[in-house]
Design an enzyme around this catalytic site. Structure first.
Site, short mmCIF file in Angstrom:
data_model
loop_
_atom_site.label_atom_id
_atom_site.label_comp_id
_atom_site.label_asym_id
_atom_site.label_seq_id
_atom_site.Cartn_x
_atom_site.Cartn_y
_atom_site.Cartn_z
N ASP A 212 65.17 34.33 48.03
CA ASP A 212 65.42 35.30 47.20
C ASP A 212 65.13 36.93 47.76
OD1 ASP A 212 65.90 36.74 44.81
OD2 ASP A 212 64.66 35.07 43.59
N ASP A 223 69.02 41.97 42.96
CA ASP A 223 68.29 40.73 43.06
C ASP A 223 69.28 39.77 43.20
OD1 ASP A 223 66.78 38.70 42.48
OD2 ASP A 223 66.22 39.25 40.25
N HIS A 292 67.31 37.98 33.64
CA HIS A 292 66.71 39.03 32.93
C HIS A 292 67.34 40.26 33.20
CE1 HIS A 292 65.15 39.93 37.34
NE2 HIS A 292 65.46 38.68 37.39
N HIS A 300 62.02 43.64 35.93
CA HIS A 300 62.73 43.20 34.61
C HIS A 300 62.43 43.75 33.59
CE1 HIS A 300 58.36 41.59 33.49
NE2 HIS A 300 58.51 41.43 34.71
N GLU A 325 70.68 34.41 36.97
CA GLU A 325 70.29 33.40 37.94
C GLU A 325 69.88 31.85 37.39
OE1 GLU A 325 66.03 34.08 39.13
OE2 GLU A 325 66.17 35.73 37.85
N GLU A 420 71.72 33.28 42.62
CA GLU A 420 71.62 34.41 41.83
C GLU A 420 72.29 35.78 42.10
OE1 GLU A 420 67.40 36.19 41.86
OE2 GLU A 420 67.70 37.00 39.87
C1 HZT Z 1 59.36 39.03 39.08
C2 HZT Z 1 58.53 39.45 40.08
C3 HZT Z 1 58.98 39.57 41.44
C4 HZT Z 1 61.47 38.26 37.82
C5 HZT Z 1 62.67 36.11 38.04
C6 HZT Z 1 63.04 36.43 39.44
C7 HZT Z 1 62.87 36.38 41.46
O1 HZT Z 1 60.64 34.95 36.61
C8 HZT Z 1 61.99 37.77 32.78
C9 HZT Z 1 62.75 36.78 33.01
C10 HZT Z 1 60.51 39.55 41.35
C11 HZT Z 1 61.09 39.06 40.33
C12 HZT Z 1 60.51 38.95 39.22
F1 HZT Z 1 58.34 40.16 42.52
N1 HZT Z 1 61.36 37.15 37.72
N2 HZT Z 1 64.09 36.78 40.05
N3 HZT Z 1 64.00 36.80 41.23
N4 HZT Z 1 62.36 35.95 40.39
S1 HZT Z 1 60.60 36.27 36.46
C13 HZT Z 1 61.21 36.57 34.91
O2 HZT Z 1 59.16 37.04 36.51
S2 HZT Z 1 60.81 37.98 34.05
C14 HZT Z 1 62.46 36.09 34.38
MN MN Z 2 65.79 37.36 39.26
MN MN Z 3 65.56 36.92 42.53
#
Ligand code: HZT
Ligand code: MN
Ligand code: MN
Length: 439
Positions: A212, A223, A292, A300, A325, A420
């Site tokens: 990712d 992303d 998101h 987000h 995603e 994603e």
């Molecule tokens: C948070 C911190 C990061 C966002 C999804 C995600 C990786 O699960 C609302 C819905 C990077 C991404 C994120 F460092 N997250 N996308 N790619 N992770 S999440 C989220 O925190 S917030 C899903």
């Molecule tokens: Mn994401």
């Molecule tokens: Mn991601």
């Protein structure tokens, strides 16, 4: 087609069914990122022989300075801005809106609105092109036997060079750089694992690896993630999740309700099963995770896209940027948080407070100057020279100033996959900004 990567060698790919992504054909390694451009060919053409004794004098030709056409190196290191001059980067996949929104494509007002967005679009497209080039290299070079630290550092060194900012001087990584820590999530680890210093984990032949990657230019974060496996027994797991994500991307649009979109995603995902070592597993969508919205300098926003049908009536709107995603699992379809934290981010709109702990003050200063609200990891603090920051960092998490994002895990012994893309809901067209010919 959608994108025009520089140099045809970046376009040619062969399909390798044993891998999650279509692997690129081998490219020739270029030492300095420069080759003679086509218009030099005439200079090397053989001179016409002065035949039949007509003693023709050879015209002395002034040697013009050779134009060098930039091509990408292996691993990628030539900035995208040098490969695509004049701030003109390849578009993502443009998809026309459907049904009631068909009018948007030709509507003058919508086209006018779209044209106002040129800086935003070129920043997004530059970040997306860097993403495609880094991941193309990752897909062919990641091999069992490598450590997760080697893999993460290789991806991130390359990504920073492609956007032209190493992030080593104060504030440089706010211009362009990593959009969040590179996720390297193995097997039952679903998301938010990135190796911390000292991590000894080695990638194995039978692992399922989710990669990712987040890259930003001017705070516009792309992303996008894919899954790799070296054993073909996981092929159906990967196919299910790729289909589910593409379904989400296809059905997304202005005025679409997110709860309904979740239903389409779930339907695609759960139509698959996968046989692993003699046992057949139904593929389940991981229901407590979501896609998101993405905001400038913030990974987000407030809207979420579930992977299952819900009654969430929130509408997607013109101008929204979504990370679409999905995650599929051979297990229960739920994650729990656990394990050593790597990912953190400064919270938006936190009130100013006086910190008594000096290590908290000092790490907070470094975070504000170097990352602002962009997610970072412990390795990113190490590389800018921060030391003994863990007590201070933990204090800031407890005080609600910095948010931690612990690893998300399915049950031990299960396998999970992710795909994603980032999409832009432009006024007249949907742009799948991170689309490549790999996924
Ligand atoms: C948070 C911190 C990061 C966002 C999804 C995600 C990786 O699960 C609302 C819905 C990077 C991404 C994120 F460092 N997250 N996308 N790619 N992770 S999440 C989220 O925190 S917030 C899903
Ligand atoms: Mn994401
Ligand atoms: Mn991601």
């Amino acid at each position: 087609m959608t994108t025009n990567p520089p140099g045809d060698e970046l376009k040619k790919r062969s399909v390798d069914a044993s891998n999650g992504v279509d692997t690129p054909a081998p490219t020739s390694t270029v030492a300095n990122g420069e080759v003679d451009s086509d218009d030099d060919a005439e200079e090397n053409a053989p001179e016409v022989a002065a035949s039949e004794g007509t003693a023709k004098k050879k015209k002395p030709r002034k040697k013009k300075p050779k134009k060098k056409k930039k091509v990408q190196t292996d691993p990628p290191s030539v900035p995208i801005s040098q490969l695509f001059p004049n701030n003109s980067y390849p578009k993502g996949e443009e998809v026309e809106y459907k049904d009631e929104n068909q009018y948007r494509t030709t509507n003058e007002e919508k086209r006018y609105l779209d044209n106002l967005n040129s800086d935003f679009l070129s920043d997004y497209r530059q970040a997306a092109e860097a993403h495609r080039q880094v991941r193309q290299w990752a897909q062919k070079s990641i091999k069992p036997g490598q450590t997760l630290l080697e893999i993460a550092n290789g991806i991130e060194d390359s990504a920073r060079r492609l956007v032209g900012h190493d992030g080593l001087t104060e504030g440089d990584s706010l211009i362009a750089g990593m959009g969040f820590p590179t996720g390297l999530n193995i097997d039952n680890i679903v998301a938010h694992y990135s190796p911390n210093a000292g991590c000894k984990t080695i990638l194995r032949q039978d692992n399922v690896l989710k990669v990712d990657i987040g890259i930003h230019v001017g705070g516009r974060i792309v992303d996008s993630a894919f899954t790799m496996a070296f054993n073909p027994m996981y092929n159906n797991l990967l196919a299910a999740v790729k289909d589910a994500t593409n379904t989400g991307v296809r059905e997304a649009g202005i005025d679409v309700r997110v709860g309904e979109l979740g239903g389409y995603i779930q339907e695609a995902m759960e139509s698959y099963e996968c046989e692993i070592n003699g046992t057949t597993y139904p593929i389940k969508a991981i229901r407590n995770l979501c896609g998101h919205t993405i905001l400038p300098y913030s990974i987000h926003g407030t809207k979420s896209v579930p992977f299952i049908k819900t009654n969430d009536m929130t509408k997607m709107e013109e101008g929204d940027v979504f990370a679409i995603e999905t995650f599929g699992s051979t297990g229960s379809g739920r994650y729990i948080e656990g394990g050593e934290v790597s990912h953190y981010a400064l919270r938006r709109d936190v009130a100013k407070t006086d910190l008594t702990l000096s290590s908290a003050r000092s790490v907070l200063g470094a975070v504000k100057k170097n990352f602002s609200t962009i997610p970072f990891c412990r390795r990113y603090l190490d590389r800018i020279g921060q030391e003994k920051y863990l007590l201070g960092l933990n204090h800031l998490v407890k005080a609600g100033i910095i948010e931690d994002y612990p690893p998300l895990n399915e049950k031990q012994g299960t396998y999970t996959a992710q795909f994603e893309h980032t999409i832009l809901l432009r006024p007249n067209v949907k742009e799948v900004i991170s689309r490549g010919d790999d996924f």
